[in-house]
Design an enzyme around this catalytic site. Structure first.
Site, short mmCIF file in Angstrom:
data_model
loop_
_atom_site.label_atom_id
_atom_site.label_comp_id
_atom_site.label_asym_id
_atom_site.label_seq_id
_atom_site.Cartn_x
_atom_site.Cartn_y
_atom_site.Cartn_z
CE LYS A 71 -4.26 -1.81 2.02
NZ LYS A 71 -5.28 -1.58 3.06
CG ASP A 108 -8.65 0.68 3.54
OD1 ASP A 108 -9.43 -0.08 2.94
OD2 ASP A 108 -7.42 0.49 3.59
#
Ligand code: ATR
Length: 280
Positions: A71, A108
């Site tokens: 990420k 997220d």
């Protein structure tokens, strides 16, 4: 599954990748909306992650999700980065733009907020402090989400206090660090309790927390969704508190990527949840 030559293709990169539920999630939506497209798991070795991300435009892919441990790397490689991804310091959704540049977002925080909105529509962000347990990557997304939702004060608690202090410095003001040993007392007056650690996950020890001082009006949520009802959520439910499980965060975080890659705003439904849980 039959694709035409015009099929839109996206996927998820991770190492390992076999555990990822994203192919099931996006596969469900592709079928649901009758889209000529595919969403594929890519097991990308960490030595090859840059090559793999840079290959997205060359292969004509629409984009990809990136998961652990890529990420941060994805954020560094992308040409365009959303402010949210920048603040979280990690990207989970890459989109290939028409000119071939790679756009990086982090969905997220959106997934977390949408999951609370769907599971506890009466929860008022601005009404009371929130308590967040953990200071890893997942905590970063939750902190950004809570700050954006207007939570007045966040009490951040982590086993390793220095990690919490570093996060508070970076993402504050409004984030107060509380020592691990004082975590149960820190629940006094809180309106929301979030576990972002791996405690309570199958194969991990439970989160030891005395919920007695948490007001009965508080909402409790866990980003762990295996099991769906963690010991923390079971304890909260037994006290009569409102709880929201972590599966919805996974489902909702997938929505923006799907919409960008395949051109349809997908819905999170009870049938989708049941499918991801292994039901019909
Ligand atoms: P992620 O990026 O997925 O959030 P991570 O960076 O490994 O994963 O963070 C895991 C979190 O779970 C951390 O907050 C970690 O606490 P430390 O920073 O002290 O390591 C927490 N955690 C994991 N195992 C724990 C345990 N046995 N007791 C308390 N906290 C634990």
């Amino acid at each position: 599954m039959a694709f035409t030559g015009k099929a839109k293709v996206a996927g998820v990169m991770g190492w390992p990748i076999a555990h990822s539920k994203s192919p099931q999630l996006h596969g469900y939506w592709l079928k649901q909306y009758g889209i000529d497209g595919a969403y594929v798991p890519f097991a990308v070795h960490p030595d090859r992650v840059e090559q793999a991300i840079r290959a997205l435009p060359a292969l004509g892919l629409r984009g990809a999700n990136v998961t652990v441990p890529f990420k941060e790397k994805a954020l560094a490689i992308a040409e365009i980065v959303t402010p949210t991804a920048r603040r979280i310091g990690a990207a989970n959704t890459l989109t290939v733009l028409e000119d071939g540049r790679i756009h990086a977002d982090n969905t997220d925080a959106f997934g977390f907020t949408q999951n609370l909105a769907a599971g506890a529509p009466d929860w008022q962000a601005a009404a009371a402090p929130a308590v967040v347990i953990g200071a890893g990557g997942a905590a970063r997304s939750v902190l950004v989400a809570l700050r954006d939702a207007g939570v007045p004060v966040i009490r951040l608690i982590n086993r390793t206090t220095e990690r919490a202090a570093a996060l508070a410095d970076e993402l504050g003001p409004g984030i107060e660090v509380v020592n691990w040993s004082e975590r149960s007392q820190a629940l006094a007056g809180a309106g929301l309790l979030v576990n972002t650690t791996t405690l309570g996950m199958a194969g991990h020890p439970p989160l030891e927390l005395a919920l007695e001082v948490l007001p009965t009006t508080a909402l409790v949520t866990d980003i762990v969704y295996t099991p769906l009802e963690t010991p923390l959520l079971a304890g909260a439910r037994a006290r009569g508190l409102a709880v929201v499980d972590g599966l919805g965060m996974l489902l909702h975080q997938g929505r923006p990527g799907f919409a960008r890659w395949f051109g349809v705003e997908p819905e999170v439904t009870p049938a989708l949840r049941a499918r991801l849980l292994g039901g019909s």
